[in-house]
Design an enzyme around this catalytic site. Structure first.
Site, PDB file in Angstrom:
ATOM      1  N   ARG A  18       0.843  -1.207   0.000  1.00  0.00           N
ATOM      2  CA  ARG A  18       0.000   0.000   0.000  1.00  0.00           C
ATOM      3  C   ARG A  18       0.875   1.253   0.000  1.00  0.00           C
ATOM      4  NH1 ARG A  18      -4.019  -0.493   4.862  1.00  0.00           N
ATOM      5  NH2 ARG A  18      -4.434   1.677   4.255  1.00  0.00           N
ATOM      6  N   HIS A  51      -4.845   8.368  12.320  1.00  0.00           N
ATOM      7  CA  HIS A  51      -4.573   6.932  12.203  1.00  0.00           C
ATOM      8  C   HIS A  51      -3.151   6.652  11.743  1.00  0.00           C
ATOM      9  CE1 HIS A  51      -9.195   6.241  11.753  1.00  0.00           C
ATOM     10  NE2 HIS A  51      -8.837   6.485  12.987  1.00  0.00           N
ATOM     11  N   GLN A  89      -8.104  10.853   8.649  1.00  0.00           N
ATOM     12  CA  GLN A  89      -8.025   9.440   9.044  1.00  0.00           C
ATOM     13  C   GLN A  89      -7.094   8.709   8.073  1.00  0.00           C
ATOM     14  OE1 GLN A  89     -12.212   7.817  10.186  1.00  0.00           O
ATOM     15  NE2 GLN A  89     -12.550   9.493   8.753  1.00  0.00           N
TER      16      GLN A  89
END
Ligand code: BV8
Ligand code: ZN
Length: 257
Positions: A73, A126, A108
């Site tokens: 990712r 996060h 986030q």
């Protein structure tokens, strides 16, 4: 959404607000090619079980699988570029601060695209895919644009597995970041809630806190959320279209590109 269909009261508030807060989720990065979490076909959780990958227990069970997924990712994010929605949020920050107002972007997201778009006043609730730390001694790991394989990457200082600096389910959010977000939404005149399903707490609870503090809230999202019915304004559509329209309608086309 055409600029002329944007609510006049929203435009007037954005043009005059002393304090503007923004809460973003993965939807703001979708147009940059980064998968969201809960979108039915393309979201991460449509293909993976979050409790198999996004918890400390998952990391303990299979650190190689978890760190490979996060590193893939991370590398994918490096190939993506901020979109017009990210750029519009940077412009809003500039306009608000230019007139002496306060601005805070609470995200986030862990992809780093807001920073790459030029946003400065940011808190990452996060964590970030671009901050990896040793699970043993917390030493940070230098990152490039190469894979961190073999997985899990090992700490050079103590040999323990290195983990991504994101907040997993069941983990506490970074205290300072969350405290800054709480403080800002309690004093904001306007909260823009962009590209989030509003399902993950305590981040989503910031919307309730804002509303309880008398802040006017505007949701910009592709689909309805649990907060739709209590928003002052709901603009249904893509962030990369609506946010630039909102900037143009509020400050005209002379806005810096
Ligand atoms: C916590 C980082 C205290 C990792 C993420 C049981 C035990 C422990 C905790 C809980 C529990 N039950 C519930 C909880 C709380 C839990 C939680 O909220 N669970 C939910 C799922 C029910 N929260 C936690 O665990 C948090 N910690 O509570 O600590 C504690 C501690 C111990 C014990 C008890 C309590 C930690 C939460 C953080 C988890 N980490 N990510 C990673 O990235 O892998 S969460 C993950 O969800 C991402 O961060 C993401 O940002 C976040 C929210 O998702 P969204 O961003 O909203 O994405 P989503 O796909 O859902 O929605 C996208 C939206 O965009 C959609 O509405 C779509 O329509 C829209 N959209 C799409 N394209 C566009 C668009 N909109 C506009 N334009 C477009 N182009
Ligand atoms: Zn270490």
């Amino acid at each position: 959404m055409q600029a002329d269909s944007l609510p006049e009261a929203l435009v007037e508030l954005l043009a005059a607000a002393r304090a503007v807060a923004v809460l973003t989720g993965s939807g703001v990065s979708a147009e940059s090619g980064i998968p969201t979490f809960r979108d039915a076909l393309t979201g991460h959780w449509a293909r993976f079980d979050p409790y198999e990958l996004a918890t400390p227990q998952a990391f303990g069970r299979d650190p190689a699988r978890v760190t490979e997924w996060y590193d893939q990712r991370r590398l994918a994010c490096l190939q993506c570029r901020p979109n017009a929605g990210h750029a519009a949020l940077t412009e809003i920050e500039g306009h608000v601060e230019e007139r002496g107002g306060r601005f805070l972007l609470v995200t986030q997201n862990v992809d780093g695209l807001h920073q790459r778009a030029g946003s400065r006043r940011i808190v990452e609730l996060h964590g970030s895919l671009h901050d990896w730390r040793c699970s043993g001694c917390a030493a940070s790991m230098p990152l490039g644009d190469e894979p961190l394989s073999p997985y899990p990457p090992r700490c050079r200082a103590c040999g323990q597995p290195v983990r991504p600096g994101v907040v997993w389910f069941g983990e506490m959010l970074p205290r300072d970041a969350f405290a800054a977000a709480e403080s800002m939404v309690q004093q904001a005149d306007l909260l823009l809630v962009v590209g989030t399903s509003g399902l993950v707490h305590p981040a989503a609870g910031l919307v309730d806190l804002a509303m309880d503090s008398g802040c006017a809230c505007c949701q910009i999202n592709l689909e309805p959320t649990p907060y739709t019915s209590c928003m002052r304004w709901c603009l249904q559509g893509a962030a990369g279209t609506i946010l630039p329209s909102l900037v143009r309608k509020t400050w005209g086309d002379s806005s810096p590109a």
